[in-house]
Enzyme design. Structure first.
Site, PDB file in Angstrom:
ATOM      1  CE  LYS A  40      -3.752  -2.454   2.275  1.00  0.00           C
ATOM      2  NZ  LYS A  40      -4.590  -2.669   3.489  1.00  0.00           N
ATOM      3  CD  GLN A  84      -3.439  -4.484   6.452  1.00  0.00           C
ATOM      4  OE1 GLN A  84      -3.528  -3.408   5.864  1.00  0.00           O
ATOM      5  NE2 GLN A  84      -3.918  -5.597   5.940  1.00  0.00           N
ATOM      6  CG  ASP A 107      -9.133   0.021   5.395  1.00  0.00           C
ATOM      7  OD1 ASP A 107      -8.862  -0.405   4.264  1.00  0.00           O
ATOM      8  OD2 ASP A 107      -8.336  -0.002   6.358  1.00  0.00           O
TER       9      ASP A 107
END
Ligand code: GUN
Length: 294
Positions: A40, A84, A107
């Site tokens: 990412k 994450q 997200d």
């Protein structure tokens, strides 16, 4: 997608002197998560988005991590905040997700964003589900009216992708570990999404001839016999990879068996995962535009 994002990032910089910025937090020492976060951060560099990564030890408590997230919420230079998942077991994942500013939740995991998505008014859409839709649309796979079957009901993939498919007028079935006679259900699907996390679980008899099979799984195989059962002609190459680096990757779909019946199948690696990262870039760009009004 990355190309489109890169152009738009450049335009924002040239015309508005604005540079989108993503902040990624990685907790603990899960190897796979470390790889995902690294990908990412690398993708940010590719498209001109600024990024910062914070690595925290496995001993981090819920309270510690909440403090980190709150600090990021106060940092107005940060456009996207990403923690994450999965987090170490002792951390209250729901509390962390809820602490992220929903306006910077790239997200799409915050309850506000989940609610908007389910209502059919998406704001930030979770990256893997959005990537799957992108893949279907760009390959001209008809979603409206199709029988779509999602195997797996996770917050990250199964549930949101079902919402997105429904919104695009598919007839959606969600299957899971308690589903009775799973193959008979999945065999009805024109679009089959496998997101369960079990190596090669979806076999020939699960798949309708000609179906589009989207494989979301990323599973590590460390056993040569297992590799032989999954990879057919490619087995020797995979066994060699196991010998060299200890594992080889396979999705939730049995590659050899699926290719006997499916119309198309997304590969692992190199399939859905690439789209996930690209959508994250797009979500971060979107967050920056909304926040900065450009
Ligand atoms: N773990 C698996 N997929 C994702 C994702 O898209 N975002 C985050 N933050 N964690 C994940």
């Amino acid at each position: 997608i990355k190309h489109e994002v890169a152009q738009e990032v450049k335009r924002m910089r040239d015309e508005h002197s604005v540079k989108p910025r993503l902040f990624a937090v990685l907790v603990g020492d899960d190897d796979a998560s470390a790889v995902y976060v690294r990908n990412k951060v690398r993708a940010c560099a590719d498209v001109g988005i600024e990024s910062e990564q914070l690595d925290l030890p496995d001993s981090t408590t819920t309270k510690d991590l909440l403090a980190v997230v709150r600090k990021l919420n106060e940092d107005k230079d940060v456009d996207g905040i990403l923690v994450q998942l999965p987090l170490p077991k002792h951390i209250d994942e729901a509390a962390i997700i809820e602490a992220v500013d929903p306006a910077r939740d790239v997200d799409g995991f915050h309850p506000t964003n989940v609610g908007l998505l389910v209502m059919g008014r998406p704001r930030f859409v979770p990256c893997t589900p959005a990537g799957i839709i992108e893949l279907l649309e760009r390959n001209k796979i008809e979603i409206a009216g199709a029988n779509a079957c999602v195997v797996g009901r996770s917050q990250i993939v199964g549930r949101p992708v079902a919402s997105l498919l429904l919104q695009r007028h598919a007839t959606v079935t969600i299957c899971h570990s308690r589903t009775r006679d799973l193959p008979s259900v999945t065999r009805q699907a024109d679009i089959l999404v496998a997101a369960i996390g079990r190596a090669g679980f979806i076999r020939r008899d699960f798949i309708k001839p000609g179906a589009t099979v989207i494989d979301v799984g990323i599973n590590k195989i460390t056993d040569a016999a297992e590799a032989r059962a999954l990879f057919g002609d490619e087995a020797e190459k995979r066994i060699e990879a196991i010998a060299r680096r200890g594992y080889t990757l396979v999705g939730d779909v049995h590659p050899v068996e699926a290719d006997l019946v499916a119309g198309t199948r997304t590969p692992v690696p190199g399939g859905v995962g690439l789209l996930t990262v690209a959508v994250l870039m797009r979500n971060t760009l979107q967050a920056a535009k909304w926040r900065r009004g450009v």
